[in-house]
Write a protein that holds these residues in place. Structure first.
Motif, PDB file in Angstrom:
ATOM      1  N   GLU A  13     -46.249   3.053  10.355  1.00  0.00           N
ATOM      2  CA  GLU A  13     -47.693   3.133   9.517  1.00  0.00           C
ATOM      3  C   GLU A  13     -47.503   3.702   8.184  1.00  0.00           C
ATOM      4  N   ILE A  14     -48.446   3.479   7.214  1.00  0.00           N
ATOM      5  CA  ILE A  14     -48.589   4.078   5.979  1.00  0.00           C
ATOM      6  C   ILE A  14     -50.033   4.284   5.674  1.00  0.00           C
ATOM      7  N   LEU A  15     -50.263   5.327   4.947  1.00  0.00           N
ATOM      8  CA  LEU A  15     -51.459   5.955   4.484  1.00  0.00           C
ATOM      9  C   LEU A  15     -51.394   6.377   3.091  1.00  0.00           C
ATOM     10  N   GLY A  16     -52.516   5.799   2.335  1.00  0.00           N
ATOM     11  CA  GLY A  16     -52.645   6.270   0.905  1.00  0.00           C
ATOM     12  C   GLY A  16     -53.200   7.630   0.542  1.00  0.00           C
ATOM     13  N   LEU A  17     -52.526   8.292  -0.495  1.00  0.00           N
ATOM     14  CA  LEU A  17     -52.882   9.563  -0.981  1.00  0.00           C
ATOM     15  C   LEU A  17     -53.446   9.466  -2.109  1.00  0.00           C
ATOM     16  N   ASP A  18     -53.042   8.821  -3.081  1.00  0.00           N
ATOM     17  CA  ASP A  18     -53.453   8.416  -4.387  1.00  0.00           C
ATOM     18  C   ASP A  18     -52.888   7.069  -4.737  1.00  0.00           C
ATOM     19  N   ASP A  19     -53.051   6.658  -6.089  1.00  0.00           N
ATOM     20  CA  ASP A  19     -52.724   5.297  -6.600  1.00  0.00           C
ATOM     21  C   ASP A  19     -51.085   5.158  -6.382  1.00  0.00           C
ATOM     22  N   HIS A  20     -50.374   6.196  -6.587  1.00  0.00           N
ATOM     23  CA  HIS A  20     -48.723   5.827  -6.243  1.00  0.00           C
ATOM     24  C   HIS A  20     -48.201   6.734  -5.282  1.00  0.00           C
ATOM     25  N   ARG A  21     -49.043   7.704  -4.508  1.00  0.00           N
ATOM     26  CA  ARG A  21     -48.199   8.322  -3.307  1.00  0.00           C
ATOM     27  C   ARG A  21     -48.853   8.241  -2.048  1.00  0.00           C
ATOM     28  N   LEU A  22     -47.985   7.918  -1.131  1.00  0.00           N
ATOM     29  CA  LEU A  22     -48.361   7.530   0.170  1.00  0.00           C
ATOM     30  C   LEU A  22     -47.638   8.605   1.411  1.00  0.00           C
ATOM     31  N   LEU A  23     -48.102   8.410   2.268  1.00  0.00           N
ATOM     32  CA  LEU A  23     -47.443   8.732   3.809  1.00  0.00           C
ATOM     33  C   LEU A  23     -46.976   7.655   4.366  1.00  0.00           C
ATOM     34  N   VAL A  24     -45.729   8.060   5.024  1.00  0.00           N
ATOM     35  CA  VAL A  24     -45.182   6.681   5.688  1.00  0.00           C
ATOM     36  C   VAL A  24     -44.646   7.519   6.949  1.00  0.00           C
ATOM     37  N   VAL A  25     -45.075   6.762   8.155  1.00  0.00           N
ATOM     38  CA  VAL A  25     -44.730   7.404   9.276  1.00  0.00           C
ATOM     39  C   VAL A  25     -43.428   6.650  10.013  1.00  0.00           C
ATOM     40  N   GLU A  26     -42.354   7.293  10.276  1.00  0.00           N
ATOM     41  CA  GLU A  26     -41.207   6.711  10.730  1.00  0.00           C
ATOM     42  C   GLU A  26     -41.073   6.874  12.263  1.00  0.00           C
ATOM     43  N   ARG A  27     -41.135   6.164  13.282  1.00  0.00           N
ATOM     44  CA  ARG A  27     -40.741   6.162  14.300  1.00  0.00           C
ATOM     45  C   ARG A  27     -39.631   5.789  15.017  1.00  0.00           C
ATOM     46  N   GLY A  28     -38.896   6.612  15.651  1.00  0.00           N
ATOM     47  CA  GLY A  28     -37.718   6.550  16.262  1.00  0.00           C
ATOM     48  C   GLY A  28     -37.748   6.695  17.772  1.00  0.00           C
ATOM     49  N   PHE A  29     -37.069   5.874  18.338  1.00  0.00           N
ATOM     50  CA  PHE A  29     -36.979   5.746  19.876  1.00  0.00           C
ATOM     51  C   PHE A  29     -35.578   5.738  20.489  1.00  0.00           C
ATOM     52  N   ALA A  30     -35.315   6.448  21.491  1.00  0.00           N
ATOM     53  CA  ALA A  30     -34.112   6.396  22.116  1.00  0.00           C
ATOM     54  C   ALA A  30     -34.290   6.441  23.715  1.00  0.00           C
ATOM     55  N   GLN A  31     -33.654   5.554  24.640  1.00  0.00           N
ATOM     56  CA  GLN A  31     -34.125   5.410  25.932  1.00  0.00           C
ATOM     57  C   GLN A  31     -33.277   6.919  26.610  1.00  0.00           C
ATOM     58  N   GLY A  32     -34.135   7.484  27.521  1.00  0.00           N
ATOM     59  CA  GLY A  32     -33.658   8.611  28.043  1.00  0.00           C
ATOM     60  C   GLY A  32     -34.030   9.943  27.242  1.00  0.00           C
ATOM     61  N   PHE A  33     -34.425   9.745  25.671  1.00  0.00           N
ATOM     62  CA  PHE A  33     -34.691  10.949  24.959  1.00  0.00           C
ATOM     63  C   PHE A  33     -36.143  10.835  24.809  1.00  0.00           C
ATOM     64  N   GLY A  34     -36.677   9.802  24.311  1.00  0.00           N
ATOM     65  CA  GLY A  34     -38.130   9.597  23.981  1.00  0.00           C
ATOM     66  C   GLY A  34     -38.287   9.415  22.357  1.00  0.00           C
ATOM     67  N   ASN A  35     -39.341   9.685  21.801  1.00  0.00           N
ATOM     68  CA  ASN A  35     -39.662   9.328  20.514  1.00  0.00           C
ATOM     69  C   ASN A  35     -39.428  10.378  19.405  1.00  0.00           C
ATOM     70  N   SER A  36     -39.082  10.173  18.298  1.00  0.00           N
ATOM     71  CA  SER A  36     -38.904  11.038  17.079  1.00  0.00           C
ATOM     72  C   SER A  36     -40.012  10.584  16.262  1.00  0.00           C
ATOM     73  N   ILE A  37     -40.641  11.301  15.845  1.00  0.00           N
ATOM     74  CA  ILE A  37     -41.728  10.979  14.961  1.00  0.00           C
ATOM     75  C   ILE A  37     -41.742  11.937  13.570  1.00  0.00           C
ATOM     76  N   LYS A  38     -41.606  11.418  12.613  1.00  0.00           N
ATOM     77  CA  LYS A  38     -41.371  12.117  11.290  1.00  0.00           C
ATOM     78  C   LYS A  38     -42.202  11.327  10.192  1.00  0.00           C
ATOM     79  N   VAL A  39     -42.820  12.231   9.419  1.00  0.00           N
ATOM     80  CA  VAL A  39     -44.010  11.634   8.463  1.00  0.00           C
ATOM     81  C   VAL A  39     -43.274  11.970   6.878  1.00  0.00           C
ATOM     82  N   PHE A  40     -43.230  11.020   6.138  1.00  0.00           N
ATOM     83  CA  PHE A  40     -42.582  11.286   4.693  1.00  0.00           C
ATOM     84  C   PHE A  40     -43.657  10.820   3.701  1.00  0.00           C
TER      85      PHE A  40
END
Length: 376
Positions: A265-292
């Motif tokens: 997913e992405i989310l606007g901050l202003d007209d040139h900056r945004l937040l981006v959600v990176e969603r990682g997953f590995a079986q047996g481990f689970g989810n890794s959620i980072k926001v950039f």
């Protein structure tokens, strides 16, 4: 597993609250993302709230939340389900969420709105894959990932508040699915993110690389995903940028297990900056959620470059800096695919995430709130 059936929209969905490993009030500060101190962001974890898989609303299983947005006029949220019209017609929900800087105490489904096709009909089963949703002045913007197997192209459409079709954004040829998979979108990795910008533009991001742009992320290899900038009023493309997706952060801990990483997913901050959600997953481990945080200023417009993997000239991607790692603060997050800024019932500025439970008994619909202390 608890199940509930409510006949009126005013009743709350049955819920469960899970013990939190992360402590409310833990703060994450990024004073100068990519060296830009004007872009400082500071978030304080408020709390979470979960709804178990199997919960029903008006006889339909609730879940699959892949996009969420906040309506400040009515103090309501809209959330889209990625059900491909299989459990019920493609739809979005209107939600009431009681959230403050102290946490989330209640989530209610106010109503369900059926999305309509060009003919004013509900979408047939497997004819659409809803993924993201944003509220704008002229209606509701929403995306579908399409289906490579059926050669169904992805799209961004505008709907009225009652779900009726209004118009569709133009689709660049490079994103069309192909039978031989030589170019175009990959299945389940297409139009995953939408972001409205204050100046009137709309940003659209694919979850991972197009076929012609190279392989998807691996454990030791990142990938390049395209972001389309549209003039939202006309639906015409203005530019395309490159977003570098990180390598898969975790190997599976089970034999022959599956893992991946992409922009959910992405989310606007202003007209040139945004937040981006990176969603990682590995079986047996689970989810890794980072926001950039990313900045498109100075990035190359690649709309005329047919293949990022075989580009003749140098390409400057968007600037990118990590601002949040949910696991690093002790937060056990599910499959986060939705995010919005919101106003809490106490007046606090909030950043609210939601997860897609994939209608799986092993997952849940999870809402996570952070108080926004600073942001661009």
């Amino acid at each position: 597993m608890l199940k509930a059936l409510f006949s009126t929209a005013a009743l709350a969905i049955l819920f469960s609250t899970a013990a939190q490993a992360a402590e409310p009030g833990v703060t994450v500060t990024t004073p100068c993302p990519f060296g830009d101190c004007k872009a400082a962001i500071e978030l304080s974890f408020a709390g979470e709230y979960t709804i178990p898989t199997g919960t029903l609303f008006d006889g339909v299983e609730f879940g699959g939340l892949s996009g969420i947005d906040y309506d400040p006029v009515r103090n309501r949220y809209i959330a889209i389900s990625d059900d491909r019209s299989e459990r019920a017609p493609a739809r979005f929900y209107e939600l009431s969420i009681e959230a403050t800087a102290a946490g989330i105490t209640d989530v209610k489904v106010v109503k369900t709105v059926t999305l309509k096709d060009r003919n004013g009909e509900a979408f047939a089963a497997k004819s659409v894959d809803p993924e993201s949703i944003r509220l704008a002045k002229d209606g509701i913007y929403w995306s579908s990932e399409g289906d490579v197997k059926q050669l169904l192209p992805p799209f961004v459409r505008v709907a009225s508040l009652d779900g009726a079709f209004l118009r569709e954004f133009e689709l660049p040829k490079a994103f069309l699915p192909t039978a031989d998979k030589s170019a175009g979108i990959r299945d389940n990795l297409a139009f995953e993110g939408l972001a409205t910008l204050p100046g009137g533009d709309l940003m659209v991001e694919v979850e991972s690389a197009l076929f012609q742009d190279g392989p998807i992320s691996g454990l030791g290899r990142g990938t390049l995903a395209r972001m389309i900038r549209y003039d939202a009023a006309t639906g015409k493309r203005q530019a395309e940028y490159v977003y570098p997706i990180a390598p898969i952060p975790q190997a599976p801990t089970v034999e022959k297990g599956y893992n991946d990483n992409g922009a959910s997913e992405i989310l606007g901050l202003d007209d040139h900056r945004l937040l981006v959600v990176e969603r990682g997953f590995a079986q047996g481990f689970g989810n890794s959620i980072k926001v950039f945080m990313v900045d498109t200023e100075g990035a190359t417009d690649v709309s005329a470059i047919p293949s990022l993997a075989n580009a003749d000239a140098g390409i400057v991607p968007v600037r990118k800096a990590q601002v949040l790692d949910m696991q690093a603060i002790g937060l056990k997050s599910d499959n986060i695919e939705a995010v919005t800024f919101a106003k809490g019932t106490d007046g606090s500025d909030l950043l609210v995430f939601a997860s897609d439970n994939n209608f799986s008994k092993e997952q849940k619909t999870q809402f996570i709130a952070f108080k926004v202390l600073r942001r661009p």
